[in-house]
Design a protein around this motif. Structure first.
Motif, PDB file in Angstrom:
ATOM      1  N   ASP A  67      -3.788  -9.833  11.439  1.00 18.49           N
ATOM      2  CA  ASP A  67      -4.056  -8.586  10.729  1.00 18.49           C
ATOM      3  C   ASP A  67      -2.877  -8.152   9.870  1.00 18.49           C
ATOM      4  O   ASP A  67      -2.977  -7.195   9.113  1.00 18.49           O
ATOM      5  CB  ASP A  67      -4.397  -7.485  11.744  1.00 18.49           C
ATOM      6  CG  ASP A  67      -5.259  -6.388  11.134  1.00 18.49           C
ATOM      7  OD1 ASP A  67      -6.076  -6.700  10.248  1.00 18.49           O
ATOM      8  OD2 ASP A  67      -5.114  -5.228  11.554  1.00 18.49           O
ATOM      9  N   SER A 126     -13.864  -5.993   0.257  1.00 22.94           N
ATOM     10  CA  SER A 126     -14.003  -6.840   1.442  1.00 22.94           C
ATOM     11  C   SER A 126     -14.074  -8.301   1.035  1.00 22.94           C
ATOM     12  O   SER A 126     -14.842  -8.669   0.144  1.00 22.94           O
ATOM     13  CB  SER A 126     -15.262  -6.477   2.230  1.00 22.94           C
ATOM     14  OG  SER A 126     -15.453  -7.379   3.308  1.00 22.94           O
ATOM     15  N   GLY A 161      -6.682   2.482  -1.793  1.00 24.17           N
ATOM     16  CA  GLY A 161      -7.083   2.892  -0.452  1.00 24.17           C
ATOM     17  C   GLY A 161      -7.734   4.253  -0.379  1.00 24.17           C
ATOM     18  O   GLY A 161      -8.302   4.614   0.653  1.00 24.17           O
ATOM     19  N   GLY A 177      -8.799   4.189  12.836  1.00 23.21           N
ATOM     20  CA  GLY A 177      -9.065   2.761  12.856  1.00 23.21           C
ATOM     21  C   GLY A 177     -10.471   2.396  13.275  1.00 23.21           C
ATOM     22  O   GLY A 177     -10.821   1.222  13.315  1.00 23.21           O
ATOM     23  N   TRP A 222     -15.339   0.625   7.318  1.00 25.02           N
ATOM     24  CA  TRP A 222     -14.258   0.464   6.354  1.00 25.02           C
ATOM     25  C   TRP A 222     -14.792   0.280   4.939  1.00 25.02           C
ATOM     26  O   TRP A 222     -14.037   0.333   3.978  1.00 25.02           O
ATOM     27  CB  TRP A 222     -13.397  -0.753   6.713  1.00 25.02           C
ATOM     28  CG  TRP A 222     -12.517  -0.561   7.899  1.00 25.02           C
ATOM     29  CD1 TRP A 222     -12.891  -0.201   9.157  1.00 25.02           C
ATOM     30  CD2 TRP A 222     -11.095  -0.720   7.947  1.00 25.02           C
ATOM     31  NE1 TRP A 222     -11.798  -0.141   9.986  1.00 25.02           N
ATOM     32  CE2 TRP A 222     -10.678  -0.463   9.273  1.00 25.02           C
ATOM     33  CE3 TRP A 222     -10.145  -1.088   6.993  1.00 25.02           C
ATOM     34  CZ2 TRP A 222      -9.341  -0.530   9.662  1.00 25.02           C
ATOM     35  CZ3 TRP A 222      -8.815  -1.173   7.384  1.00 25.02           C
ATOM     36  CH2 TRP A 222      -8.412  -0.886   8.713  1.00 25.02           C
ATOM     37  N   ASP A 275      -6.658  -1.699  -3.164  1.00 22.03           N
ATOM     38  CA  ASP A 275      -7.608  -1.820  -2.061  1.00 22.03           C
ATOM     39  C   ASP A 275      -8.754  -0.842  -2.319  1.00 22.03           C
ATOM     40  O   ASP A 275      -8.524   0.336  -2.617  1.00 22.03           O
ATOM     41  CB  ASP A 275      -6.946  -1.488  -0.721  1.00 22.03           C
ATOM     42  CG  ASP A 275      -6.148  -2.646  -0.163  1.00 22.03           C
ATOM     43  OD1 ASP A 275      -6.600  -3.793  -0.283  1.00 22.03           O
ATOM     44  OD2 ASP A 275      -5.052  -2.406   0.399  1.00 22.03           O
ATOM     45  N   ARG A 278       0.005  -5.186  11.691  1.00 19.20           N
ATOM     46  CA  ARG A 278      -0.524  -4.641  10.447  1.00 19.20           C
ATOM     47  C   ARG A 278       0.387  -3.547   9.873  1.00 19.20           C
ATOM     48  O   ARG A 278       0.740  -3.578   8.702  1.00 19.20           O
ATOM     49  CB  ARG A 278      -1.935  -4.084  10.667  1.00 19.20           C
ATOM     50  CG  ARG A 278      -2.563  -3.543   9.380  1.00 19.20           C
ATOM     51  CD  ARG A 278      -3.957  -2.987   9.605  1.00 19.20           C
ATOM     52  NE  ARG A 278      -4.527  -2.553   8.335  1.00 19.20           N
ATOM     53  CZ  ARG A 278      -5.241  -3.302   7.523  1.00 19.20           C
ATOM     54  NH1 ARG A 278      -5.498  -4.556   7.851  1.00 19.20           N
ATOM     55  NH2 ARG A 278      -5.725  -2.834   6.384  1.00 19.20           N
ATOM     56  N   ASP A 279       0.734  -2.574  10.672  1.00 27.97           N
ATOM     57  CA  ASP A 279       1.627  -1.504  10.228  1.00 27.97           C
ATOM     58  C   ASP A 279       3.044  -1.843  10.679  1.00 27.97           C
ATOM     59  O   ASP A 279       3.608  -1.234  11.581  1.00 27.97           O
ATOM     60  CB  ASP A 279       1.162  -0.158  10.789  1.00 27.97           C
ATOM     61  CG  ASP A 279      -0.213   0.231  10.267  1.00 27.97           C
ATOM     62  OD1 ASP A 279      -0.446   0.062   9.063  1.00 27.97           O
ATOM     63  OD2 ASP A 279      -1.051   0.673  11.071  1.00 27.97           O
ATOM     64  N   THR A 302       0.807  -1.210   0.000  1.00 33.25           N
ATOM     65  CA  THR A 302       0.000   0.000   0.000  1.00 33.25           C
ATOM     66  C   THR A 302       0.845   1.266   0.000  1.00 33.25           C
ATOM     67  O   THR A 302       0.293   2.357  -0.029  1.00 33.25           O
ATOM     68  CB  THR A 302      -0.924   0.018   1.235  1.00 33.25           C
ATOM     69  OG1 THR A 302      -0.148  -0.205   2.409  1.00 33.25           O
ATOM     70  CG2 THR A 302      -1.994  -1.043   1.120  1.00 33.25           C
ATOM     71  N   TYR A 351     -11.339  -0.561   0.021  1.00 36.10           N
ATOM     72  CA  TYR A 351     -11.958  -0.174   1.285  1.00 36.10           C
ATOM     73  C   TYR A 351     -11.419   1.177   1.739  1.00 36.10           C
ATOM     74  O   TYR A 351     -10.385   1.665   1.274  1.00 36.10           O
ATOM     75  CB  TYR A 351     -11.739  -1.239   2.359  1.00 36.10           C
ATOM     76  CG  TYR A 351     -10.295  -1.604   2.615  1.00 36.10           C
ATOM     77  CD1 TYR A 351      -9.442  -0.773   3.331  1.00 36.10           C
ATOM     78  CD2 TYR A 351      -9.784  -2.807   2.143  1.00 36.10           C
ATOM     79  CE1 TYR A 351      -8.130  -1.113   3.568  1.00 36.10           C
ATOM     80  CE2 TYR A 351      -8.455  -3.167   2.372  1.00 36.10           C
ATOM     81  CZ  TYR A 351      -7.644  -2.314   3.086  1.00 36.10           C
ATOM     82  OH  TYR A 351      -6.333  -2.656   3.317  1.00 36.10           O
ATOM     83  N   HIS A 352     -12.151   1.763   2.670  1.00 39.27           N
ATOM     84  CA  HIS A 352     -11.759   3.033   3.275  1.00 39.27           C
ATOM     85  C   HIS A 352     -11.271   2.743   4.681  1.00 39.27           C
ATOM     86  O   HIS A 352     -12.010   2.200   5.499  1.00 39.27           O
ATOM     87  CB  HIS A 352     -12.952   3.991   3.314  1.00 39.27           C
ATOM     88  CG  HIS A 352     -12.769   5.141   4.257  1.00 39.27           C
ATOM     89  ND1 HIS A 352     -13.483   5.274   5.429  1.00 39.27           N
ATOM     90  CD2 HIS A 352     -11.937   6.202   4.216  1.00 39.27           C
ATOM     91  CE1 HIS A 352     -13.113   6.368   6.056  1.00 39.27           C
ATOM     92  NE2 HIS A 352     -12.178   6.945   5.348  1.00 39.27           N
ATOM     93  N   ARG A 353     -10.031   3.095   4.950  1.00 41.54           N
ATOM     94  CA  ARG A 353      -9.493   2.869   6.288  1.00 41.54           C
ATOM     95  C   ARG A 353      -9.598   4.149   7.104  1.00 41.54           C
ATOM     96  O   ARG A 353      -8.890   5.127   6.815  1.00 41.54           O
ATOM     97  CB  ARG A 353      -8.037   2.420   6.220  1.00 41.54           C
ATOM     98  CG  ARG A 353      -7.458   2.076   7.590  1.00 41.54           C
ATOM     99  CD  ARG A 353      -6.013   1.621   7.490  1.00 41.54           C
ATOM    100  NE  ARG A 353      -5.488   1.262   8.798  1.00 41.54           N
ATOM    101  CZ  ARG A 353      -4.242   0.886   9.037  1.00 41.54           C
ATOM    102  NH1 ARG A 353      -3.390   0.813   8.022  1.00 41.54           N
ATOM    103  NH2 ARG A 353      -3.849   0.578  10.250  1.00 41.54           N
TER     104      ARG A 353
END
Length: 404
Positions: free
Chosen positions: A160, A231, A338, A215, A219, A207, A116-117, A7, A209-211
């Protein structure tokens, strides 16, 4: 080895390979995973033929695996291959080659800081160690896709963190350059279709989805249930027709560019129906025939944007669809992964549907249904669903802004 999460990579169009010359084909830009379809980015493999994938299973000194490689393989295959066979109308499949035993990493799972990050340095250390333990037993030159599958019960493994990793400097092993790896940290059993989603990034899909920045919150506000890249839990997770066009799964004659001042009438075949259903092939293998009907209608709304229309029904990968009809969505070629490069237009903005299992009920009833008409806000394009054919296709009338 410098590892960069998918990403965050920008891949420009400098070495473009010509693809579509259709007047409604948006140009590919330097946005990450740009939705432009006029050229194909040669930095990515185009999934128009079967690809071989190696699955390497990694254990750690701080845990004894409670599952077997055979069980973890069954978590993802044949479900992932079947999804792609159906989505591509038989033009593409993944052939998995799982390693039959665990390979032990040199450090405890908690030492890699898996999350995740994930920090670049820790992710790079993980990949260095993974390639080092795998290289003596895996000939990477034989495979198009690499899945590194971690012991899901190790204490430092975070489900995740499953991601595609782009390597800034490719890993050179067995005489071949490995540029992308899917790092799998899924629990057992895993999230539905998660490996199919991550594999989509290997083919330059964004991607959707909306992040939320904190958090928290929804999404799935961009596309709801309507595409796997939004999704993996969606009720209608088949790829948008736009993505099938981008990946080379639609013939040029299956895409209609709506142009001119007058209304256009056309018939849209359901996206997942008909030719995507497997028939009996040679020696019992599934066989697919590509249907010749229209799957996608496109109205250009600007130099970098378009409206796309396709028919969605409860068939194939969309077998659990909440509603059926003609789905309308906006496509932008300069919006990065994203950021909402595709947004579904809700034809029923005051209602919701399938609260019990939709990932985003406000968009679950987004399609224009039989007998309905809908004018797209801001673009002024009128969409009327006038009827159905005996085979289940949808008769649609599209009227541009100046006549709507």
């Amino acid at each position: 080895m410098t590892a960069l999460v998918a990403t965050t990579i920008l891949t420009g169009p400098s070495a473009a390979e010509p693809f579509s010359t259709a007047p409604c084909a948006l140009p590919r830009t330097d946005a990450h995973h740009s939705e432009g379809v006029d050229t194909w980015n040669p930095d990515y493999t185009r999934p128009t033929h079967p690809l071989s994938a190696v699955m390497v299973f990694l254990s750690f000194p701080d845990a004894t695996p409670r599952t077997t490689p055979t069980e973890l393989t069954a978590d993802h295959f044949p479900a992932t291959s079947r999804f792609y066979e159906q989505a591509s109308y038989g033009r593409f499949t993944i052939r998995p080659h799982p390693l039959g035993h665990w390979l032990k990493m040199p450090r405890p799972s908690v030492a890699y800081g898996i999350q995740r990050d994930w920090s670049m340095s820790l992710r790079a250390a993980y990949l260095r160690d993974a390639f080092a333990v795998a290289d003596p037993v895996v000939d990477f030159s034989r495979y198009d896709i690499v899945y590194f599958v971690a012991d899901p019960d190790a204490p430092g493994v975070d489900s995740d963190a499953t991601k595609v990793v782009n390597l800034d400097t490719p890993a050179h092993v067995d005489g071949t350059d490995v540029r992308r790896v899917v790092t799998v940290f899924e629990k057992h059993p895993p999230d539905r279709l998660v490996l199919a989603h991550e594999t989509g990034h290997l083919f330059d899909l964004p991607d959707l989805y909306h992040r939320p920045e904190d958090g928290k919150g929804d999404w799935d506000t961009y596309v709801g249930d309507w595409d796997l890249m939004g999704s993996q839990f969606g009720l209608s997770p088949d790829f948008f027709a736009w993505h099938k066009w981008k990946l080379g799964w639609l013939d040029p004659r299956q895409v209609v560019c709506v142009r001119g001042a007058g209304p256009t009438r056309l018939t849209l075949e359901p996206l997942s129906a008909g030719p995507g259903v497997p028939q009996q092939g040679p020696e019992g293998a599934p066989a697919f025939g590509l249907g010749g009907g229209t799957k996608l209608a496109v109205v250009r709304t600007g130099p970098d944007s378009a409206l796309a229309l396709e028919a969605r029904g409860a068939t194939g990968n969309d077998g659990t669809a909440c509603r059926q009809g003609v789905l309308v969505y906006r496509v932008r070629d300069e919006t990065a992964s994203g950021g909402g490069p595709i947004e579904v237009v809700d034809a029923h903005p005051r209602t919701e549907a399938c609260w019990e299992n939709s990932v985003y009920p406000p968009l679950a009833d987004a399609p224009v249904a039989l007998g309905e008409s809908f004018t797209v806000p801001g673009d002024g394009v009128k969409v009327e669903v006038e009827g159905r054919t005996a085979s289940g296709a949808w008769n649609v009338k599209i009227t541009p802004r100046e006549l709507a």
